[in-house]
Motif scaffolding. Structure first.
Motif, short mmCIF file in Angstrom:
data_model
loop_
_atom_site.label_atom_id
_atom_site.label_comp_id
_atom_site.label_asym_id
_atom_site.label_seq_id
_atom_site.Cartn_x
_atom_site.Cartn_y
_atom_site.Cartn_z
N PHE A 134 -3.43 -0.74 -6.18
CA PHE A 134 -4.51 -0.71 -5.19
C PHE A 134 -5.57 -1.78 -5.47
CE2 PHE A 134 -3.65 3.80 -3.79
CZ PHE A 134 -3.40 3.44 -2.48
N CYS A 188 0.67 4.16 -2.81
CA CYS A 188 0.49 5.58 -2.47
C CYS A 188 1.61 6.43 -3.05
CB CYS A 188 0.43 5.76 -0.95
SG CYS A 188 -1.10 5.23 -0.21
N ALA A 201 -5.39 -8.70 -1.94
CA ALA A 201 -4.47 -8.79 -0.79
C ALA A 201 -3.95 -10.21 -0.68
CB ALA A 201 -5.19 -8.39 0.49
N TYR A 245 0.82 -1.21 0.00
CA TYR A 245 0.00 0.00 0.00
C TYR A 245 0.86 1.27 0.00
CZ TYR A 245 -4.42 -2.44 0.53
OH TYR A 245 -5.52 -3.22 0.32
#
Length: 165
Positions: free
Chosen positions: A93, A36, A97, A32
């Motif tokens: 994104f 970002c 996961a 993550y």
């Protein structure tokens, strides 16, 4: 002598799982953070491209064709870099996961930590108590065979691609 099977073996198993859980969380947070970073860089390049575009439009109108091509090329390059950064961040994104680690290795360790002392007590108990009747010996042997079979069956049920530390 009594084997050491108290809270220390269970706490080792719990600590082992917590370590794997921390590593999983670390990989998740790193992914993550990387996404970002790409999004921030992409947004900065889009802002720079807008600034260069405004400057290019200004000079294009002012000079009517000379420097305009240079500003358009620089602005277009920043725009492409910014959009590619935004697309890469969005793709990072949207990826799934990683799966939560399963405590299979720790469960195997727990099985072994339970099975070994029980088998040791059965063997030591049968040697110390010479006058044990045949029914008790047969039941103890059957229990030991079932325990070994349970551990073997749980190993055979494991997926062949499972990684073991």
């Amino acid at each position: 002598m009594r084997p050491n099977t108290g809270p220390s073996s269970i706490s080792l198993i719990v600590r082992s799982y917590v370590t794997e859980l921390r590593q999983w969380i670390g990989r998740l947070v790193t992914g993550y953070a990387l996404a970002c970073g790409f999004m921030l860089v992409g947004a900065a390049f889009v802002l720079v491209a807008a600034g260069v575009g405004v400057a290019a439009a200004f000079h294009a109108i002012e000079l009517h064709y000379g420097i305009r091509i240079a500003y358009a090329a620089i602005g277009g390059g920043f725009l492409l870099l910014g959009l590619s950064g935004l697309v890469m961040g969005q793709m990072l994104f949207k990826r799934p996961a990683p799966p939560l680690p399963r405590p299979t290795r720790q469960a195997d360790m727990l099985k072994r930590s339970i099975a070994v002392p029980v088998a040791a007590r059965l063997i030591a108990g049968s040697r110390a108590a010479g006058g044990v009747d045949t029914t008790t010996r047969a039941l103890a042997a059957a229990a030991a065979v079932m325990l070994v079979g349970w551990v073997a069956a749980s190993r055979l049920r494991r997926k062949p691609d499972a990684v073991e530390d």
